[in-house]
Design a protein around this motif. Sequence first.
Motif, PDB file in Angstrom:
ATOM      1  N   GLU A 198       3.119  -4.401   8.357  1.00 35.63           N
ATOM      2  CA  GLU A 198       2.605  -3.355   9.388  1.00 35.63           C
ATOM      3  C   GLU A 198       3.750  -2.615   9.902  1.00 35.63           C
ATOM      4  N   ALA A 199       4.868  -3.002   9.992  1.00 33.85           N
ATOM      5  CA  ALA A 199       5.795  -1.969  10.620  1.00 33.85           C
ATOM      6  C   ALA A 199       6.041  -0.844   9.547  1.00 33.85           C
TER       7      ALA A 199
ATOM      8  N   PRO B 284      -6.436   3.037   6.150  1.00 34.82           N
ATOM      9  CA  PRO B 284      -6.325   2.515   5.002  1.00 34.82           C
ATOM     10  C   PRO B 284      -5.150   2.808   3.886  1.00 34.82           C
ATOM     11  N   LEU B 285      -4.932   4.093   4.064  1.00 29.64           N
ATOM     12  CA  LEU B 285      -3.956   4.655   2.973  1.00 29.64           C
ATOM     13  C   LEU B 285      -2.376   3.942   3.430  1.00 29.64           C
ATOM     14  N   ALA B 286      -2.347   3.710   4.666  1.00 29.69           N
ATOM     15  CA  ALA B 286      -1.068   2.907   4.813  1.00 29.69           C
ATOM     16  C   ALA B 286      -0.956   1.415   5.031  1.00 29.69           C
TER      17      ALA B 286
ATOM     18  N   ALA C 142       0.832  -1.086   0.048  1.00 30.39           N
ATOM     19  CA  ALA C 142       0.026  -0.008  -0.122  1.00 30.39           C
ATOM     20  C   ALA C 142       0.803   1.238  -0.111  1.00 30.39           C
ATOM     21  N   THR C 143       1.825   1.494  -0.994  1.00 25.88           N
ATOM     22  CA  THR C 143       2.763   2.394  -0.958  1.00 25.88           C
ATOM     23  C   THR C 143       2.208   3.592  -1.882  1.00 25.88           C
TER      24      THR C 143
ATOM     25  N   ARG D  97       4.830   5.266   8.510  1.00 22.64           N
ATOM     26  CA  ARG D  97       4.311   6.155   7.597  1.00 22.64           C
ATOM     27  C   ARG D  97       3.055   6.775   7.953  1.00 22.64           C
ATOM     28  N   THR D  98       2.254   6.221   8.796  1.00 17.45           N
ATOM     29  CA  THR D  98       0.989   6.756   9.017  1.00 17.45           C
ATOM     30  C   THR D  98       0.959   8.153   9.613  1.00 17.45           C
TER      31      THR D  98
END
Length: 454
Positions: free
Chosen positions: A330-331, A313-315, A213-214, A336-337
């Motif tokens: 998950e890390a 959801p974006l991350a 999800a990048t 990033r979130t």
Amino acid sequence: MSDREEPFIRRPRQGPPQQGPPQQGSPQQGPPRHGRRPQQNPQQPYRPYPPQQGRSAGPPPPMTRRGAPPGQPGYQSPRAWSQSDAPETRTGRPPQQAPRQSPPPPIVAYNRPRPPEPPRDRPPRPADRFASPPPSRTRRRRRIPILRTVLILLLVMVLGTVGLFVYFDTKLNRVDALSNYEGRVAGTPGTNWLLVGSDSRADLSAEERAALATGDSEGSRTDTIMLVHFGSGGKPMIISIPRDLFVDVPGNGAHKINAAFSIGGPELLVQTIETNTGVHIDHYAEIGFGGFDKLVDAVGGIEMCLDAPINDPLAGIDLQAGCQTLNGKEALGFVRTRAFANADLDRVVNQRKFMAALMQKATSFSTILNPFRFWPLVSGTVGSLTVDNGDHIWHLARLAWALRSDPVTVTTPNGGSVFTDDGDSLAWGDNTTAFFAAIADGKEVPPELIQTGG
């Protein structure tokens, strides 16, 4: 003994001693030798010796020397030594009692080797039961090849480990980030690392971008800027520099600090930080999306404790509150979130926590002594990091070892929010100048300048 058997007794010599030279065949007369009693004249009458206590009656036997040749003075036949009760001789003299002679001492050959003793069948003494038997020569011969084999194996392991480190060092991605420029800040106390998190997706395939999800954004921007300082006497420090900090970018005017990376890459970013903070940067490392998840999975995940659930959801994450182990995907979403009240300021706090936990897990003995974790960790580090031309893998190992012992995590103090041509920014304040001045001088940062929150 019969009358016919007459004992053999030396007969005395008849007549006076000759005055002239001795005749041929007769023994030579002379003065008595030392220790020898002169012979009694046979012409004189017999005078018995008085008996003495402890001795038998009769005169003592003349002093003779056993083994003298016949015809010499003092000769006495062996038979005369064994005669004790002899009858009278023809001369009219009573028989003399032969002296009692003790048998000669046995001849001992001192040079003769002693015969071996027969084995004694007896139980060992109590002290011998606990004593270990002496090592045999065969056992010592067996130990030498075993010791030699162990030394060879240790040498192969050491050389193999060194060879692998050299191999991975050549595989590091390198960039010219610490180039000299006019008026560059001189060296400062301690060691300073500049760690940059890039959102570059160049190393990810379409499937990997969808799984992590990048997104599909092109280009390279910096979302994370951290300054690691250690070696000046105090505790190691992980300092988060907010990307919205408004600074002077050399040759480009005033902008947000992350704009320096977008304009001139790592080289301009290092120059911007050095000129504004007065801190000399010794090493540079940049980590991107590619390989970050593999780096976390290599150490078996990182345990993080969350005060509140995170759903972004974006991350690509949906995490519950409490302590839990985050895998690679998950890390990556966790660092990033920005789904927080303070957005970017809360994100840098999570990034520092995750950085300290990752270094502690990477330097633990459960990782170092486990080759199935250690070498994938090294491989993931090499694949996800970009360092300066002068940096090596042993410099990274020293960085990880310095951060394993509870470092101080702090956010750069600032002058508050301001609105600039680049949008909402954070102003550079007097507290910011005092904070970096203490680090540049190798002094302890005042407690009032340490902000652990966002």
